[in-house]
Design an enzyme around this catalytic site. Sequence first.
Site, short mmCIF file in Angstrom:
data_model
loop_
_atom_site.label_atom_id
_atom_site.label_comp_id
_atom_site.label_asym_id
_atom_site.label_seq_id
_atom_site.Cartn_x
_atom_site.Cartn_y
_atom_site.Cartn_z
N PRO A 76 6.20 3.20 10.86
CA PRO A 76 5.92 1.95 11.26
C PRO A 76 5.65 0.99 9.85
CG PRO A 76 3.96 3.57 12.03
CD PRO A 76 4.88 4.51 11.00
N GLU A 77 6.32 0.25 10.07
CA GLU A 77 6.38 -0.59 8.88
C GLU A 77 5.17 -1.80 9.14
OE1 GLU A 77 9.48 -1.83 6.15
OE2 GLU A 77 10.77 -0.05 6.77
N ARG B 220 3.95 14.34 11.86
CA ARG B 220 4.00 14.83 11.00
C ARG B 220 2.50 14.53 10.00
NH1 ARG B 220 8.53 12.34 7.65
NH2 ARG B 220 7.76 13.74 6.04
N ARG C 129 7.28 -6.48 -16.25
CA ARG C 129 7.39 -5.17 -16.23
C ARG C 129 8.68 -4.53 -15.61
NH1 ARG C 129 2.61 -2.63 -12.21
NH2 ARG C 129 1.28 -3.57 -12.00
#
Length: 271
Positions: free
Chosen positions: A2-3, A110, A152
């Site tokens: 899930p996001e 998992r 960055r």
Amino acid sequence: MPELPEVETARRGIAPSVLGRRLERILVREPRLRWPVSAALPQLAAGQQICDLRRRAKYLIFDLERGSLLLHLGMSGTLRLLPHDIAPVAHDHVDIVLDSGLCLRFNDPRRFGSLLWTAEDPLTHTLLRQLAPEPLDEVFDGAYLTRVAKGRRVAIKQLLMNSRLVVGVGNIYASEALFRAGIRPLRAAGRITHAQFDALAAAIKEVLHEAIRAGGTTLRDFFDPEGLPGYFKQALYVYGRGGEPCRICKKPIRQIVQSGRSTYFCPGCQH
DNA sequence: ATGGGCACCTGGCTGC
DNA sequence: TGCAGCCAGGTGCCCA
């Protein structure tokens, strides 16, 4: 798995059945999750009313009268609402039993998910304290991305998946948002213009909102608390479409690997 | 400080 | 059929 949209879908699906209900008991069949479920957790939570159900990044926060439960679904976790006496199946690790006779059942093959107890303000918990602002909040905009990306060299796709800088955007929606903003995932974050970051912030909000409206993305095993899949998969422009023609320019979608994870982009539409 | 790689797990699919 | 190998929606931690 899930996001943010899938966690938000779970939250909205569950909320009407849990808010204001009393948490009768918690049954832990398998405590070996990402972090071991504390043996004391069921007793700490039992008997209390569920006052609020919030989401922070991909965490669900069940606020009880004296403390909170933090639930993370990891890669493969799902929550189902069921009558409490339905027999469990494989990987049904935790039941949160309500006084209504329903139970919230956490299944996670998992076991990358987690269930934690905190007596303090959950937002100050070690795991939540350092998280970036919510992407759907107003403070998350092009100026914010410009600021955190300054200097960055890391690729923008990896920056989007750094939870100290951006939360809620996982592997699917990172590729999708970059496509919508026309930015190549390999571009060094610090070299992206403010105007492009404006477009990217808008694309992230747009794709997350649309996915929430569709009930999330079901690739294989995401189902909402009623057992229904999400319908956003058909709206994906690039994720999982390596070799297939771009929906806009027809050039084949490319699949590459960044930090060990698949990234998809269109060489014609993204620069 | 930043970035890279590993670790934690099971299951499904592919190809030999 | 069987099985090895690879891949999967996350993220904390250790190391250079």
